[in-house]
Design a protein around this motif. Structure first.
Motif, PDB file in Angstrom:
ATOM      1  N   TYR A 323       0.835  -1.199   0.000  1.00  0.00           N
ATOM      2  CA  TYR A 323       0.000   0.000   0.000  1.00  0.00           C
ATOM      3  C   TYR A 323       0.878   1.261   0.000  1.00  0.00           C
ATOM      4  O   TYR A 323       0.568   2.239  -0.685  1.00  0.00           O
ATOM      5  N   PHE A 324       1.956   1.228   0.749  1.00  0.00           N
ATOM      6  CA  PHE A 324       2.874   2.368   0.781  1.00  0.00           C
ATOM      7  C   PHE A 324       3.419   2.659  -0.610  1.00  0.00           C
ATOM      8  O   PHE A 324       3.466   3.822  -1.042  1.00  0.00           O
ATOM      9  N   TRP A 325       3.853   1.606  -1.330  1.00  0.00           N
ATOM     10  CA  TRP A 325       4.407   1.802  -2.673  1.00  0.00           C
ATOM     11  C   TRP A 325       3.369   2.372  -3.634  1.00  0.00           C
ATOM     12  O   TRP A 325       3.704   3.122  -4.539  1.00  0.00           O
ATOM     13  N   LYS A 326       2.132   1.998  -3.434  1.00  0.00           N
ATOM     14  CA  LYS A 326       1.049   2.491  -4.283  1.00  0.00           C
ATOM     15  C   LYS A 326       0.641   3.912  -3.912  1.00  0.00           C
ATOM     16  O   LYS A 326       0.325   4.736  -4.785  1.00  0.00           O
ATOM     17  N   ASP A 327       0.641   4.233  -2.629  1.00  0.00           N
ATOM     18  CA  ASP A 327      -0.012   5.444  -2.141  1.00  0.00           C
ATOM     19  C   ASP A 327       0.899   6.661  -2.005  1.00  0.00           C
ATOM     20  O   ASP A 327       0.429   7.785  -2.041  1.00  0.00           O
ATOM     21  N   LEU A 328       2.204   6.439  -1.843  1.00  0.00           N
ATOM     22  CA  LEU A 328       3.101   7.542  -1.489  1.00  0.00           C
ATOM     23  C   LEU A 328       2.980   8.729  -2.447  1.00  0.00           C
ATOM     24  O   LEU A 328       2.925   9.886  -2.022  1.00  0.00           O
ATOM     25  N   LEU A 329       2.934   8.458  -3.747  1.00  0.00           N
ATOM     26  CA  LEU A 329       2.889   9.528  -4.751  1.00  0.00           C
ATOM     27  C   LEU A 329       1.536   9.616  -5.448  1.00  0.00           C
ATOM     28  O   LEU A 329       1.405  10.288  -6.470  1.00  0.00           O
ATOM     29  N   ARG A 330       0.539   8.942  -4.890  1.00  0.00           N
ATOM     30  CA  ARG A 330      -0.767   8.869  -5.553  1.00  0.00           C
ATOM     31  C   ARG A 330      -1.331  10.265  -5.849  1.00  0.00           C
ATOM     32  O   ARG A 330      -1.757  10.550  -6.960  1.00  0.00           O
ATOM     33  N   GLU A 331      -1.322  11.142  -4.854  1.00  0.00           N
ATOM     34  CA  GLU A 331      -1.921  12.464  -5.035  1.00  0.00           C
ATOM     35  C   GLU A 331      -0.938  13.468  -5.632  1.00  0.00           C
ATOM     36  O   GLU A 331      -1.334  14.366  -6.379  1.00  0.00           O
ATOM     37  N   LYS A 332       0.324  13.316  -5.330  1.00  0.00           N
ATOM     38  CA  LYS A 332       1.317  14.287  -5.808  1.00  0.00           C
ATOM     39  C   LYS A 332       1.587  14.136  -7.306  1.00  0.00           C
ATOM     40  O   LYS A 332       1.595  15.124  -8.050  1.00  0.00           O
ATOM     41  N   GLU A 333       1.827  12.886  -7.754  1.00  0.00           N
ATOM     42  CA  GLU A 333       2.231  12.668  -9.143  1.00  0.00           C
ATOM     43  C   GLU A 333       1.435  11.577  -9.860  1.00  0.00           C
ATOM     44  O   GLU A 333       1.463  11.487 -11.080  1.00  0.00           O
ATOM     45  N   GLY A 334       0.777  10.719  -9.084  1.00  0.00           N
ATOM     46  CA  GLY A 334       0.022   9.638  -9.695  1.00  0.00           C
ATOM     47  C   GLY A 334       0.861   8.451 -10.115  1.00  0.00           C
ATOM     48  O   GLY A 334       0.415   7.608 -10.893  1.00  0.00           O
TER      49      GLY A 334
END
Length: 495
Positions: A323-334
Motif C-alpha cells: 500500500y505504501f508503494w502504491k499510495d506515497l505519490l498517488r496524489e502528488k504525481e500519480g
C-alpha cells in the motif's frame, strides 16, 4: 523417381535426428582470457576463467554442473597472501549476475549515474572493482545462469538435493571444496559475499564450511540482507518499517518542510529513535492502546511517512508495504514507487488500488542486465553454449524450513575469532529494509562480546545500492577497507 525417394527419406531421417538432439550441458570445461582494467588510477592485468565445474556425489559421479567466472590478478607470485572473495546473489533462483557486472567485478553496466538503463546496452570498465586487492569467483547455484543438475540414469533429478535452505548450503560447500582445491587457494584468506537471499546462503555457508569442510573464513559481507532466520514478527516488524518509509518519502520530497530540509543522516536517527522508543511500546499493547494515544501515534507516523493519518488509523497503525508503494505519490504525481528501490517510479493503469501493477525497479534492471551479461560472457569471455542463461531459474518450490542461518553465522564467528562481518544496505530498499538489517546486526550476537567484529554501512540508493555511481565507489571502498582490516596478522587467533 528412386533418387527423389532416397532424398526424401534422408531428409526425414535428418529431421528426426534434429528433433532428438538436446542442448548439451558442459560438465567440466573452462575458457581463459586475458584483460586489463584501470582501478583507482592504476592499470591491473588479470585473467578471467569462465567455465562449468561438477558437483560430485559420494560415488564420484557428477550430480550437477555449476557455472562460474573466476578473476585473478596477474603477476601475483604467491597467492597464499592474496584474498579470495566468493560471490553469490540471491532469489533464491537468481544468477550471480547482479554483483558480477554491476558491483565488484572488473566490468560494469553502461547505465546512468543513478542506475537507470541507457541504450545501446553494454558494459564498460569498472574503476572501483575490488580486483586490485582480491581475486573473485562468481558462483551460480543449480538452475541459475548456465548451472544445471545432471539427471540420473533414469533421466530424473532429485530436486530435494538442491532447492532448499539446507540443501543449498550443503551442496555449495561441497562444490567450493572442489573449487578451492583445484585452484590451490587453501592458504588464501577467504571471504563470502552474498546479496539478498544470498545473505541467507553465505550466513549458513560460514558454519557449514567450517564444520563440514574445515575451511575457515576471514570475513562475511551481507549485502541487503534477508532476515537470516532471526525472528522479528509482530510489533517489531511493524515498527521497523517506519525508518524506510521516512527515507523513501524524503527522497520523493513529500515530507513536511522541517523534515525535508534535514539531511538524511540527521533525519533517519530521529525516526529510528521514535520507532524503537515510542512506536514499539504502543504496538505491543495492540487493541488495548488508549484511543487518544493511538491518534497521537498515527499523527506522528503520518508526519514521518508521507501517508495520511486516516489511512494509518484505518490500518490499525500497520500500513502494508504494498500500500505504501502504491499510495506515497498517488496524489502528488500519480505514480507508484519501486519495491527493491523506491527511487524508481512506475505507472499503473489506475491511480486507485492498494498495490502497484508491477515492480518498477526490477523491469528497469532486467532491461539493462540481460543483454549485457549475454553479450559479455559470449563475446568478451568467450564462453559459448546454447544453454539459456537463467537470470531467474526454476528452483521452486523452495524448502524454507529449518532456517537457522543467523544463528549459524553467530556460531561460526564464535568458533573463529578471525571472522568479521559487514552489512551493506540501501536506505531506499523496501524489500530488505536497512533498519531490519541493523536489527539483524543487533540481534546476531546477544552476548555483545563480538559487536566490535560487526559493522553496518548505509547508502543513498536501494537493494542494489551499487547501481548509483556515487555508491558504487563508496561501497567498493568499504569492501576494500573491510578486507584489508580483516587480513590475518602475526598474532594468534584467540579470545
Amino acid at each position: 523417381m528412386r533418387k527423389l525417394y532416397l532424398l526424401t527419406l534422408l531428409l526425414a531421417i535428418s529431421l528426426v535426428e534434429v528433433k532428438a538432439q538436446k542442448v548439451e550441458i558442459p560438465i567440466d570445461t573452462s575458457v581463459t582470457t586475458q584483460h586489463s582494467v584501470n582501478i583507482n588510477g592504476k592499470s591491473i592485468d588479470y585473467t578471467a576463467e569462465t567455465g562449468m565445474m561438477p558437483l560430485w556425489n559420494d560415488d564420484g559421479e557428477p550430480t550437477a554442473s555449476l557455472f562460474y567466472t573466476y578473476y585473478t590478478r596477474n603477476g601475483v607470485k604467491n597467492n597464499e597472501n592474496r584474498p579470495l572473495v566468493i560471490s553469490f546473489n540471491g532469489g533464491p533462483g537468481s544468477a550471480s549476475v547482479w554483483m558480477h557486472i554491476a558491483y565488484t567485478g572488473p566490468r560494469v553496466l553502461k547505465i546512468d549515474d543513478e542506475g537507470f538503463p541507457v541504450q545501446p546496452y553494454g558494459i564498460k570498465e569498472n574503476p572501483n572493482s575490488i580486483l586490485d586487492v582480491a581475486d573473485i569467483v562468481y558462483v551460480n547455484p543449480v538452475n541459475t545462469g548456465y548451472s544445471r543438475p545432471i539427471p540420473d540414469a533414469e533421466g530424473k533429478v532429485d530436486r530435494k538435493k538442491f532447492f532448499g535452505v539446507q540443501a543449498d548450503i550443503t551442496y555449495l560447500a561441497e562444490w567450493l571444496n572442489t573449487f578451492v582445491t583445484r585452484k590451490n587457494r587453501w592458504l588464501s584468506p577467504k571471504y563470502l559475499i552474498g546479496e539478498s537471499y544470498g545473505t541467507t546462503r553465505v550466513s549458513g555457508l560460514a558454519l557449514e564450511l567450517q564444520n563440514s569442510q574445515w575451511m575457515y573464513l576471514n570475513g562475511v559481507i551481507l549485502v541487503s540482507p534477508t532476515e537470516i532466520g532471526l525472528d522479528r514478527e509482530g510489533p517489531v516488524e511493524i515498527a521497523n518499517r517506519l525508518p524506510y518509509f521516512a527515507a523513501a518519502a524524503w527522497y520523493h520530497k513529500v515530507l513536511p518542510s522541517e523534515l525535508q530540509n534535514k539531511d538524511l543522516d540527521e533525519l533517519l536517527p530521529e525516526v529510528e529513535n521514535y520507532a524503537i522508543n515510542e512506536l514499539l511500546p504502543v504496538l505491543v499493547k495492540g487493541g488495548f492502546t488508549d484511543e487518544s494515544k493511538k491518534e497521537e501515534v498515527a499523527e506522528k507516523m503520518a508526519y514521518y511517512s508521507g501517508i495520511k493519518k486516516e489511512v494509518i488509523m484505518q490500518n490499525n497503525l500497520e500500513v502494508p508495504f504494498r500500500y505504501f508503494w502504491k499510495d506515497l505519490l498517488r496524489e502528488k504525481e500519480g505514480y507508484t514507487v519501486g519495491r527493491l528501490d523506491s527511487r524508481y517510479r512506475g505507472l499503473d493503469s489506475k491511480e486507485s488500488g492498494d498495490s502497484p501493477d508491477y515492480n518498477a525497479e526490477l523491469t528497469s534492471w532486467l532491461h539493462s542486465f540481460t543483454p549485457a551479461i549475454n553479450y559479455y560472457l559470449r563475446e568478451e569471455l568467450k564462453f559459448k553454449t546454447d544453454l539459456k542463461y537463467f537470470m531467474f531459474g526454476p528452483v521452486h518450490p523452495w524448502d524454507r524450513s529449518g532456517n537457522n542461518t543467523g544463528e549459524n553465522l553467530r556460531q561460526a564467528m564464535a568458533q573463529n575469532a578471525n571472522l568479521d562481518v559487514m552489512i551493506q544496505s540501501g536506505y531506499f530498499d523496501g524489500a530488505t529494509t536497512y533498519f531490519n538489517a541493523k536489527y539483524s546486526m543487533w540481534q546476531l550476537d546477544p552476548s555483545g562480546k563480538m559487536k566490535d567484529r560487526l559493522s553496518f554501512k548505509g547508502y543513498r540508493s536501494g537493494h542494489m545500492m551499487y547501481l548509483r555511481s556515487e555508491d558504487l565507489k563508496k561501497a567498493n571502498d568499504d569492501v576494500r577497507e573491510f578486507i584489508k582490516n580483516s587480513l590475518p596478522g602475526a598474532d594468534a587467533a584467540k579470545y
